[in-house]
Design a protein around this motif. Structure first.
Motif, PDB file in Angstrom:
ATOM      1  N   SER A 111       0.803  -1.220   0.000  1.00 18.96           N
ATOM      2  CA  SER A 111       0.000   0.000   0.000  1.00 18.96           C
ATOM      3  C   SER A 111       0.836   1.270   0.000  1.00 18.96           C
ATOM      4  CB  SER A 111      -0.905   0.013   1.230  1.00 18.96           C
ATOM      5  OG  SER A 111      -0.125  -0.034   2.403  1.00 18.96           O
ATOM      6  N   ASP A 755      -7.241   2.558  -5.540  1.00 21.45           N
ATOM      7  CA  ASP A 755      -6.564   3.691  -4.913  1.00 21.45           C
ATOM      8  C   ASP A 755      -6.804   4.962  -5.708  1.00 21.45           C
ATOM      9  OD1 ASP A 755      -5.488   2.765  -2.570  1.00 21.45           O
ATOM     10  OD2 ASP A 755      -3.585   2.146  -3.450  1.00 21.45           O
ATOM     11  N   GLN A 760     -12.839   2.438  -0.551  1.00 26.14           N
ATOM     12  CA  GLN A 760     -12.525   1.804   0.732  1.00 26.14           C
ATOM     13  C   GLN A 760     -12.157   0.323   0.566  1.00 26.14           C
ATOM     14  OE1 GLN A 760     -16.099   2.498   2.916  1.00 26.14           O
ATOM     15  NE2 GLN A 760     -17.324   1.037   1.746  1.00 26.14           N
ATOM     16  N   ASP A 761     -12.610  -0.336  -0.528  1.00 22.63           N
ATOM     17  CA  ASP A 761     -12.279  -1.735  -0.730  1.00 22.63           C
ATOM     18  C   ASP A 761     -10.805  -1.951  -1.051  1.00 22.63           C
ATOM     19  OD1 ASP A 761     -14.857  -2.343  -0.233  1.00 22.63           O
ATOM     20  OD2 ASP A 761     -15.352  -3.121  -2.223  1.00 22.63           O
ATOM     21  N   GLU A 763      -8.418  -1.447   0.831  1.00 21.82           N
ATOM     22  CA  GLU A 763      -7.787  -2.060   2.009  1.00 21.82           C
ATOM     23  C   GLU A 763      -7.944  -3.576   1.991  1.00 21.82           C
ATOM     24  OE1 GLU A 763      -5.831  -0.487   4.003  1.00 21.82           O
ATOM     25  OE2 GLU A 763      -6.228   1.348   2.879  1.00 21.82           O
ATOM     26  N   LYS A 764      -9.073  -4.051   1.492  1.00 22.59           N
ATOM     27  CA  LYS A 764      -9.271  -5.505   1.418  1.00 22.59           C
ATOM     28  C   LYS A 764      -8.303  -6.129   0.414  1.00 22.59           C
ATOM     29  CE  LYS A 764     -14.223  -4.996   2.422  1.00 22.59           C
ATOM     30  NZ  LYS A 764     -15.611  -5.185   1.894  1.00 22.59           N
ATOM     31  N   ARG A 766      -5.344  -4.888  -0.331  1.00 25.67           N
ATOM     32  CA  ARG A 766      -4.026  -4.864   0.320  1.00 25.67           C
ATOM     33  C   ARG A 766      -3.867  -6.070   1.246  1.00 25.67           C
ATOM     34  NH1 ARG A 766      -5.136   0.752   0.556  1.00 25.67           N
ATOM     35  NH2 ARG A 766      -3.718   1.883  -0.804  1.00 25.67           N
ATOM     36  N   ALA A 767      -4.931  -6.405   1.947  1.00 29.52           N
ATOM     37  CA  ALA A 767      -4.857  -7.557   2.849  1.00 29.52           C
ATOM     38  C   ALA A 767      -4.604  -8.840   2.061  1.00 29.52           C
ATOM     39  CB  ALA A 767      -6.166  -7.667   3.639  1.00 29.52           C
TER      40      ALA A 767
END
Length: 771
Positions: A111, A755, A760-761, A763-764, A766-767
């Motif tokens: 990220s 990005d 907001q997705d 972050e998912k 990135r996980a």
């Protein structure tokens, strides 16, 4: 004889692995240089003067805080008398230290955000301002030593070169700010009155710092606090250009000593000095010698030397204003066979008394008038008309509409204005007017053109944007009412999203103009055309803003169905931003209006929006039932495009509920019908729903086929938001098949797109990549 530390430099360089050790080598080289020259050691300021770097940059290299870039290290060690062998050893050491530093750091997370690079291009012709540059360099040294934020407030008259100085210094010191540079033009003196507020600038900065649009605080104070928190520990320089007053920039100031803020304004920012510790720098006209260098450099030293008296006259009449010098130099450069003496005589005749007055604006106006009066009639008229434009980059078609001329005539006039340095060329079909010239053009059109002429020109401009946006947004719908005479509808080309992106700011400002003029019909029509683009690109705050204006306009027009449409668009913006309560309020209003006035088409669209809201709220049974209700209305009205969208919605919610067989049946019908009515976005959504269902049924290969069908259509539509979500699912399917390489590639591409729209997705994703 035993060698001293300096004479062992190549051996010491071979062992260097830290920036501190490199700094020690540089200090040793500086000592040896002084001893060989039987003089004292060169000071940081002397080295800065000889190299053109900032004093602070030199200090950072000699103290080990920063590793000098390759080209700077080479120049520095040559200045200090290093032999060729020593130069090679030091260059090798520098590369080793850089590699060691990189490999020694923890691996950056997936990220990791790119370094911020928002500065405008460095000025091509810069001379003088040595004293001001030294003050800026010293400001950083002093404030860092004291542990406080460095803030410089540069004020001065219009055209005196405030932005040029700030940009030159920011580029010169860029290597000191490892996390990059932020920049915003606050347009505090924009002739249209459309100032960039601190709140808007904060949203832009937070977006650049990686905050999703939906997570930007609503209040300015909260956004400013988040902004300061994100800057903590970062090394960022911030250029706040064209501020109106101290209050305009105060929320944008950092609170950490590792950052520097430079503010420019035509006003003296005494409040910023008194309350925020800013260092004031008042910029006056360039000294005669520096002004002469600027002018001579641009026209050629040989020509200036051939006519020294005429050159001195022109430079003197420009009163040391860099912008005026640029205009005069452009006039001379575009007339290479005209003697400078003749040009000096023309300038002298153009209100010489104003040029020698004490009002800087009058001085600038006189120089502008000299360039303006040299234009052909057609170019002069177009220049005046540009005062009615928002001041954003303008296309040839928009310019033609503004002046009511052909595209060929507009192109010729624009080219003439570029040659006269009154415009700059931005890409194949865009031209940009400088703020000061825009102000001058606005004054000219106000003073020389009758009210009716100005009204007609603005009307044509708004209709140009409306008709071109209609072609870009709804290419399969019947055309609008024929445009007024003189309007040239632009061609958005095959890539409508690219056209919207290029005209984004101009379209928003066109809506502002329509609102100010009470053009309610144009206001809501333009807002409607922009809705899908702003949604696809994640500009949800802009979407909410223009739909508020559209809602007000529709109410004044007493057009309830237009009002219902504005409510639906507003609901979509609030839904994307996570404001579900506000979304439900607007959808309830849209539904009530549609039902009261018997518009079943609008009612069906509203039920689909309500279904999406229910999905976001986690009420999947309600979402499925609302989509079924919408489908029933579309069937009743024989609305085939609506049926295609409703079929997919029903199937999607069935898939989310695990009803995969029914979901496949509905979505397959949706794909077929969407192809028949030529709705590629609906096709893409239905293919995605099919892929999701096959994925959950364990048929990963079929899921991949469906996902690729959806992805291609979303990419063609320029929908980064949904393309990113499809790529996420595509990566999941590859992962289920054990293809980790393909999965990682899809997820990385998804992350870049999500990005880009601050979704907001991200972050998912990135996980997924982290694991």
């Amino acid at each position: 004889m035993r060698q001293g530390p300096e004479e062992q430099l190549p051996n010491r360089a071979a062992d260097a692995v830290t920036t501190g050790q490199m700094a020690a080598l540089l200090r040793a080289l500086r000592r040896r240089h002084a001893r060989h020259n039987r003089d004292r050691e060169l000071t940081y300021r002397e080295i800065a003067s000889r190299t053109g770097w900032s004093t602070t940059a030199v200090a950072e290299y000699f103290t080990g805080h920063t590793l000098a870039p390759t080209d700077r290290l080479d120049a520095l060690v040559r200045l200090l008398g290093a032999t060729s062998v020593e130069q090679g050893a030091l260059a090798t050491a520098r590369d080793r230290i850089d590699e060691h530093r990189r490999s020694g750091r923890p691996r950056a997370p997936i990220s990791a955000r790119p370094v911020l690079r928002q500065l405008p291009p460095p000025p091509r012709h810069f001379s003088g301002r040595d004293e001001e540059l030294a003050v800026l360099d010293g400001l950083i040294d002093g404030t860092r030593a004291a542990g406080v934020v460095a803030i410089a407030a540069i004020d001065g008259a219009a055209g005196v070169g405030k932005t040029t100085l700030a940009a030159h210094w920011a580029h010169r010191t860029a290597d000191l700010y490892l996390d990059g540079q932020l920049y915003v033009d606050l347009r505090g003196f924009d002739p249209s009155g459309r100032t960039v507020t601190a709140a808007h600038a904060l949203r832009s900065f937070l977006s650049a710092l990686g905050v999703p649009d939906s997570q930007v605080p609503a209040s300015e104070d909260a956004a400013a606090a988040l902004y300061r928190s994100l800057l903590t520990g970062r090394r960022v320089s911030i250029l706040l250009d064209n501020a109106y007053d101290s209050a305009h920039v105060r929320p944008l100031l950092p609170a950490t000593a590792t950052c520097t803020a430079v503010v420019t304004s035509r006003n003296r920012l005494t409040g910023l000095v008194a309350l925020d510790g800013a260092h004031p720098i008042t910029l006056g006209p360039l000294p005669q010698a520096a002004a002469h260098i600027v002018f001579a450099t641009r026209i050629g030293d040989g020509r200036a030397e051939a006519e020294p008296a005429a050159t001195a006259t022109i430079v003197g009449l420009c009163a040391g204003l860099p912008l005026a010098l640029g205009v005069a130099a452009a006039r001379a450069a575009t007339n290479p066979h005209t003697p400078l003496q003749a040009l000096a005589a023309e300038l002298s005749a153009a209100r010489l008394d104003a040029l020698t007055g004490d009002d800087p604006r009058s001085d600038t106006r006189a120089v502008f008038s000299w360039s303006y009066h040299a234009l052909t009639v057609a170019a002069a008229r177009l220049f005046r008309m540009l005062g009615l434009h928002p001041g954003t980059p303008i296309s040839v078609a928009a310019a033609a509409s503004l002046a009511a001329v052909s595209v060929t005539e507009a192109g010729a006039a624009l080219a003439e204005l570029v040659r006269g340095n009154l415009l700059s060329h931005r890409g194949a079909d865009r031209y940009l007017i400088h703020d000061l010239f825009h102000w001058y053009a606005a004054e000219l059109v106000r003073d020389t053109e009758p009210d009716g002429v100005r009204e007609a020109a603005t009307h044509r401009l708004l209709h140009h944007y409306l008709h071109t946006a209609h072609a870009a947004a709804r290419p399969v719908e019947p055309p609008l009412q024929a445009p007024a005479p003189g309007v040239v509808a632009g061609d958005p080309g095959d890539d409508a999203s690219a056209w919207f992106a290029a005209e984004h700011t101009a379209l928003l400002r066109a809506i502002d103009i329509a609102v100010a003029r009470g053009q309610d019909a144009i206001t809501w029509q333009l807002a409607e055309k922009l809705g899908d683009y702003l949604d696809r690109r994640g500009h949800w705050n802009d979407l909410a803003s223009i739909q508020e204006a559209a809602l007000t306009a529709a109410r004044r027009l007493r057009e309830p169905l237009s009002e219902a449409g504005a409510h639906r668009h507003l609901a979509r913006a609030h839904l994307r931003l996570g404001h579900y309560g506000q979304a439900r309020t607007h959808l309830s209003a849209a539904l009530e209006l549609a039902q009261r006035h018997g518009d079943r088409h609008a009612e069906g669209r509203t039920w689909l929006s309500l279904a999406l809201l229910s999905e976001r709220e986690g009420r999947l049974d309600a979402a499925r039932d609302q989509a079924r209700h919408a489908l029933g209305i579309c069937v009743e009205m024989e609305d085939r495009p609506g049926q295609a969208r409703a079929l997919n919605a029903v199937g999607w919610y069935q898939a989310l509920l695990g009803e995969y067989a029914d979901a496949l049946a509905h979505c397959e019908r949706s794909v077929t019908l969407a192809a028949e009515v030529d709705d590629p976005i609906c096709q893409a959504n239905a293919w995605h729903s099919l892929g999701y269902s096959h994925h959950r049924l364990g048929d990963y290969h079929q899921a991949l086929t469906c996902y690729h069908q959806a992805l291609g259509r979303f990419r063609q539509a320029g929908d980064d938001h949904l393309a990113g979500l499809i790529l996420t699912d595509l990566g999941d399917a590859h992962s289920c098949l054990g293809d980790t390489v393909a999965a990682g590639g899809a997820w990385r591409e998804a992350l870049a797109l999500l990005d880009n729209v601050r979704h907001q997705d991200a972050e998912k994703v990135r996980a997924r990549l982290a694991h």
